[in-house]
Scaffold this motif. Structure first.
Motif: not given
Length: 326
Positions: A62-69, A25-28, A74-79, A34-39
């Motif tokens: 993936a350049k960054a991840f963010s959570y769209d409220e 189970t993955m919660t918001a 979970l959204v990935a910015d792919v470059g 995940i978005a905050a830990a990504y480096d």
């Protein structure tokens, strides 16, 4: 390679069964983590085709991840997207997205203790023939879990979600739906309590007015003050403590204000004052009496009554007034 960066939805809250292992189970909150830990400086997540086991080409990073409220995704910015691959995604040649995650306790996790994205897999089409792509190595025993997201792999418009994206209600887990219902009930209860408290505050202010302890013009301000104090959470409002004789009194700010107002002296008087005399008895006559002569108070009062009767009966003679008063 190209410098274009695209956004894509890669995961959502819910309970999922990975390709290997028990349901997870993955919660918001997990996805925000995940978005905050990504480096990308520590480990840059590649965009790949299928589920590579050992080595394959990366078609983007993936350049960054963010959570769209709003969409709860979970959204990935792919470059660094390979042009042919970008065109294939835009043409909807890939039916599903698959996200592979390092588990918090996985031995090769770049951020031990947190979920971390291993790769973004695009499923459903043959990999495009693109030369010069950077290969990526994948270990088979790295403790990663791979989840199929299920939604089509579409590049997102920066301003809106794809038209076929599920609604927020559809993406909510059962636990989140129950919490939403509880929140709605609590909000309704708080609303009813606030209306009841407002009515009580109005009645309190009206009681002060009737007792003469408050002028009517001040009622709206008193009610608004009490409403505001009552609306504050107990932790934020605090208490008021003071000594009263040998006792230590503790009250809420609203109760303290009520006590202060209730203890006020009467400031407004209604009706006749006790002992008030009729208008004719309050009349005064000023004159100088001869030396050695006293003024008959009874006769003076009788004279005042006679004059008052004459004023009420214009045209009457003095004798008629004397007779009427007598």
């Amino acid at each position: 390679m190209t410098g274009t960066t695209k956004r894509i939805e890669v995961f959502r809250p819910g309970t999922f069964t990975p390709m290997s292992g028990a349901s997870v189970t993955m919660t918001a909150e997990d996805l925000r983590g995940i978005a905050a830990a990504y480096d990308p400086a520590v480990y840059e997540t590649p965009a790949v085709v299928g589920h590579p086991k050992t080595e394959d080409a990366a078609y983007g990073w993936a350049k960054a991840f963010s959570y769209d409220e709003a969409s709860q995704r979970l959204v990935a910015d792919v470059g660094d997207i390979a042009p042919a691959f970008g065109e294939a995604v835009a043409a909807k040649r890939y039916k599903n997205i698959s996200l592979s995650l390092f588990a918090p306790g996985a031995p090769n996790n770049p951020k031990p203790g947190a979920w971390y994205p291993k790769h973004i897999g695009f499923l459903g089409a043959v990999a495009p023939a693109v030369s010069g792509l950077k290969p990526v190595s994948f270990a088979t025993d790295d403790g990663a879990l791979t989840f199929e997201f299920g939604d089509p792999a579409n590049w997102l418009n920066e301003q809106q979600r794809p038209a076929n994206s599920p609604t927020t209600e559809q993406t909510m887990t059962d636990a989140e739906k129950r919490q939403k219902e509880l929140d709605a009930r609590e909000a309704e209860v708080r609303k009813r309590e606030a209306l009841l408290q407002h009515d009580q505050n109005v009645a309190f202010a009206e009681g002060l007015i009737k007792e003469g302890k408050l002028i009517a013009a001040s009622q709206p301000r008193v009610v608004a003050l009490l409403d505001t104090l009552e609306a504050q959470p107990a932790a934020a409002a605090g208490t008021v403590s003071f000594a009263e004789g040998d006792a230590q009194i503790t009250q809420s700010p609203a109760d303290a204000v009520r006590a202060i107002l209730a203890d006020q002296p009467v400031v407004v008087s209604f009706g006749e004052f006790a002992g008030r005399q009729p208008a004719e008895a309050q009349a005064t006559v000023s004159f100088a009496s001869p030396d050695g002569r006293a003024v008959d108070a009874t006769g003076l009062a009788r004279l005042a009554k006679i004059e008052a009767w004459q004023k009420q009966n214009p045209g009457a003679t003095f004798e008629q007034a004397v007779a009427a008063v007598s």
